[in-house]
Design a protein around this motif. Sequence first.
Motif, PDB file in Angstrom:
ATOM      1  N   THR A   1     -14.386  63.806  12.417  1.00 31.49           N
ATOM      2  CA  THR A   1     -15.110  63.645  13.681  1.00 31.49           C
ATOM      3  C   THR A   1     -14.625  62.407  14.411  1.00 31.49           C
ATOM      4  O   THR A   1     -14.243  61.414  13.780  1.00 31.49           O
ATOM      5  CB  THR A   1     -16.623  63.558  13.419  1.00 31.49           C
ATOM      6  OG1 THR A   1     -17.341  63.759  14.641  1.00 31.49           O
ATOM      7  CG2 THR A   1     -17.022  62.213  12.821  1.00 31.49           C
ATOM      8  N   ALA A   2     -14.625  62.473  15.725  1.00 33.97           N
ATOM      9  CA  ALA A   2     -14.295  61.302  16.550  1.00 33.97           C
ATOM     10  C   ALA A   2     -15.493  60.881  17.385  1.00 33.97           C
ATOM     11  O   ALA A   2     -15.858  59.711  17.424  1.00 33.97           O
ATOM     12  CB  ALA A   2     -13.098  61.600  17.456  1.00 33.97           C
ATOM     13  N   THR A   3     -16.131  61.846  18.040  1.00 32.31           N
ATOM     14  CA  THR A   3     -17.284  61.517  18.872  1.00 32.31           C
ATOM     15  C   THR A   3     -18.564  62.203  18.397  1.00 32.31           C
ATOM     16  O   THR A   3     -19.563  62.193  19.084  1.00 32.31           O
ATOM     17  CB  THR A   3     -17.026  61.897  20.349  1.00 32.31           C
ATOM     18  OG1 THR A   3     -16.728  63.285  20.433  1.00 32.31           O
ATOM     19  CG2 THR A   3     -15.873  61.082  20.915  1.00 32.31           C
ATOM     20  N   GLY A   4     -18.530  62.816  17.219  1.00 27.23           N
ATOM     21  CA  GLY A   4     -19.752  63.297  16.594  1.00 27.23           C
ATOM     22  C   GLY A   4     -20.000  64.784  16.645  1.00 27.23           C
ATOM     23  O   GLY A   4     -20.882  65.285  15.945  1.00 27.23           O
TER      24      GLY A   4
ATOM     25  N   LYS B   1       4.052  64.452  22.005  1.00 28.55           N
ATOM     26  CA  LYS B   1       3.792  63.495  23.080  1.00 28.55           C
ATOM     27  C   LYS B   1       2.546  62.642  22.850  1.00 28.55           C
ATOM     28  O   LYS B   1       2.483  61.496  23.281  1.00 28.55           O
ATOM     29  CB  LYS B   1       3.642  64.252  24.411  1.00 28.55           C
ATOM     30  CG  LYS B   1       4.875  65.008  24.850  1.00 28.55           C
ATOM     31  CD  LYS B   1       6.007  64.064  25.205  1.00 28.55           C
ATOM     32  CE  LYS B   1       7.204  64.833  25.754  1.00 28.55           C
ATOM     33  NZ  LYS B   1       8.343  63.963  26.084  1.00 28.55           N
ATOM     34  N   GLN B   2       1.525  63.212  22.183  1.00 29.14           N
ATOM     35  CA  GLN B   2       0.244  62.550  22.115  1.00 29.14           C
ATOM     36  C   GLN B   2       0.094  61.639  20.906  1.00 29.14           C
ATOM     37  O   GLN B   2      -0.479  60.570  20.982  1.00 29.14           O
ATOM     38  CB  GLN B   2      -0.880  63.594  22.086  1.00 29.14           C
ATOM     39  CG  GLN B   2      -2.283  63.001  22.068  1.00 29.14           C
ATOM     40  CD  GLN B   2      -2.579  62.229  23.345  1.00 29.14           C
ATOM     41  OE1 GLN B   2      -2.280  62.698  24.427  1.00 29.14           O
ATOM     42  NE2 GLN B   2      -3.140  61.044  23.203  1.00 29.14           N
ATOM     43  N   LEU B   3       0.634  62.071  19.768  1.00 32.25           N
ATOM     44  CA  LEU B   3       0.361  61.351  18.527  1.00 32.25           C
ATOM     45  C   LEU B   3       1.256  60.122  18.364  1.00 32.25           C
ATOM     46  O   LEU B   3       2.252  59.950  19.041  1.00 32.25           O
ATOM     47  CB  LEU B   3       0.532  62.298  17.340  1.00 32.25           C
ATOM     48  CG  LEU B   3      -0.408  63.509  17.368  1.00 32.25           C
ATOM     49  CD1 LEU B   3      -0.147  64.394  16.169  1.00 32.25           C
ATOM     50  CD2 LEU B   3      -1.858  63.082  17.396  1.00 32.25           C
ATOM     51  N   ASP B   4       0.877  59.284  17.412  1.00 31.52           N
ATOM     52  CA  ASP B   4       1.583  58.052  17.090  1.00 31.52           C
ATOM     53  C   ASP B   4       1.618  57.113  18.297  1.00 31.52           C
ATOM     54  O   ASP B   4       0.798  56.229  18.421  1.00 31.52           O
ATOM     55  CB  ASP B   4       2.994  58.334  16.578  1.00 31.52           C
ATOM     56  CG  ASP B   4       2.997  58.986  15.212  1.00 31.52           C
ATOM     57  OD1 ASP B   4       2.030  58.749  14.453  1.00 31.52           O
ATOM     58  OD2 ASP B   4       3.925  59.729  14.885  1.00 31.52           O
ATOM     59  N   HIS B   5       2.561  57.308  19.180  1.00 33.10           N
ATOM     60  CA  HIS B   5       2.735  56.363  20.282  1.00 33.10           C
ATOM     61  C   HIS B   5       1.857  56.688  21.485  1.00 33.10           C
ATOM     62  O   HIS B   5       2.026  56.104  22.558  1.00 33.10           O
ATOM     63  CB  HIS B   5       4.209  56.298  20.682  1.00 33.10           C
ATOM     64  CG  HIS B   5       5.083  55.724  19.618  1.00 33.10           C
ATOM     65  ND1 HIS B   5       5.238  54.366  19.444  1.00 33.10           N
ATOM     66  CD2 HIS B   5       5.795  56.313  18.633  1.00 33.10           C
ATOM     67  CE1 HIS B   5       6.044  54.146  18.417  1.00 33.10           C
ATOM     68  NE2 HIS B   5       6.395  55.309  17.902  1.00 33.10           N
TER      69      HIS B   5
ATOM     70  N   GLY C   1      -4.800  60.354  18.247  1.00 29.33           N
ATOM     71  CA  GLY C   1      -5.108  60.925  19.553  1.00 29.33           C
ATOM     72  C   GLY C   1      -6.540  61.387  19.684  1.00 29.33           C
ATOM     73  O   GLY C   1      -6.853  62.254  20.500  1.00 29.33           O
ATOM     74  N   CYS C   2      -7.460  60.820  18.891  1.00 30.69           N
ATOM     75  CA  CYS C   2      -8.855  61.278  18.894  1.00 30.69           C
ATOM     76  C   CYS C   2      -9.719  60.552  19.925  1.00 30.69           C
ATOM     77  O   CYS C   2     -10.788  61.033  20.277  1.00 30.69           O
ATOM     78  CB  CYS C   2      -9.458  61.109  17.501  1.00 30.69           C
ATOM     79  SG  CYS C   2      -9.776  59.399  16.996  1.00 30.69           S
ATOM     80  N   TYR C   3      -9.283  59.371  20.360  1.00 30.78           N
ATOM     81  CA  TYR C   3      -9.979  58.544  21.349  1.00 30.78           C
ATOM     82  C   TYR C   3     -11.344  58.042  20.882  1.00 30.78           C
ATOM     83  O   TYR C   3     -12.192  57.660  21.701  1.00 30.78           O
ATOM     84  CB  TYR C   3     -10.139  59.281  22.682  1.00 30.78           C
ATOM     85  CG  TYR C   3      -8.824  59.722  23.283  1.00 30.78           C
ATOM     86  CD1 TYR C   3      -7.679  58.925  23.183  1.00 30.78           C
ATOM     87  CD2 TYR C   3      -8.708  60.938  23.931  1.00 30.78           C
ATOM     88  CE1 TYR C   3      -6.476  59.329  23.718  1.00 30.78           C
ATOM     89  CE2 TYR C   3      -7.496  61.349  24.476  1.00 30.78           C
ATOM     90  CZ  TYR C   3      -6.390  60.544  24.364  1.00 30.78           C
ATOM     91  OH  TYR C   3      -5.197  60.949  24.889  1.00 30.78           O
ATOM     92  N   ALA C   4     -11.577  58.016  19.574  1.00 30.62           N
ATOM     93  CA  ALA C   4     -12.832  57.454  19.071  1.00 30.62           C
ATOM     94  C   ALA C   4     -12.985  56.007  19.502  1.00 30.62           C
ATOM     95  O   ALA C   4     -14.076  55.565  19.882  1.00 30.62           O
ATOM     96  CB  ALA C   4     -12.886  57.560  17.548  1.00 30.62           C
ATOM     97  N   CYS C   5     -11.900  55.249  19.466  1.00 29.67           N
ATOM     98  CA  CYS C   5     -11.956  53.833  19.833  1.00 29.67           C
ATOM     99  C   CYS C   5     -12.410  53.657  21.280  1.00 29.67           C
ATOM    100  O   CYS C   5     -13.190  52.746  21.597  1.00 29.67           O
ATOM    101  CB  CYS C   5     -10.598  53.174  19.615  1.00 29.67           C
ATOM    102  SG  CYS C   5      -9.227  53.963  20.516  1.00 29.67           S
TER     103      CYS C   5
END
Length: 255
Positions: A7-10, A168-172, A212-216
């Motif tokens: 989960t990232a945002t629940g 494109k999205q992951l890692d960097h 790439g989850c944007y939880a932060c």
Amino acid sequence: MKIFYFTATGNSLYVAKRIAGERYSIPQMLKEGKNDFEDEAIGFVFPCYGFGLPRIVLDFIRKSNFRATYFFAVMTYGNMAAAGLRHLENVGKEAGIQFHYINEILMIDNYLPLFRMEDQLAKEDAKKIEEQLDRIVGEINSREKRVIRKRGGSVFFSKLIHHFFAKKQLDHGDQGFVVQDNCNQCRVCEQVCPKGNIKCNGKPEFLHICEGCYACIHHCPQNALHLKSERSSLRFRNRNVTLTEIMDANRQVLL
């Protein structure tokens, strides 16, 4: 019954909570090196990423051994799932898992590069989340056997988009993150990151192993973390899940 979730945002955590059973955080299982599991029923709950599995879920399934008489999975998504579940079914076969039940559930989309959170929240009632959940929980508890499969162009489209997302999205992908001056160095971003991609020696620094989850970004109490390409600055967390629960699920550092 064991339920493994990411989960990232629940959203996925809430689904796992509603299904009940013993819950295990996938990031924590990977961190602790646990990879052998057995129960009467084993399930996986996770979000759709780029019309496929999040990489962290993929890694966990491939590295682990599972023994059960009933396997199930639920994928949460917020706009379109396409043939994302086909990715899970294929990975399951590689890992020796024959799924008896696979389903998807429409929830709030929190993918900031494409969607305005204001628009997503306005659609919440129309998505009938609780009604969907009641049906899915009932089917799993009844050990129903049903696997959703989408075919044809949807499969090709999903593979193409997932390949692009992974490249494109992951890692960097964290190179598109912006830390504003109102950051108060609270370290919440560090504690909700499932990959240990953030280190806070003062303001957060990114290590380029991003999921790439944007939880932060979504959980920053000061709204100090932003994406260069975000559609809005409004953030989201499932109302049925606390920040502490997400930190406990994803925390990669010892405090």
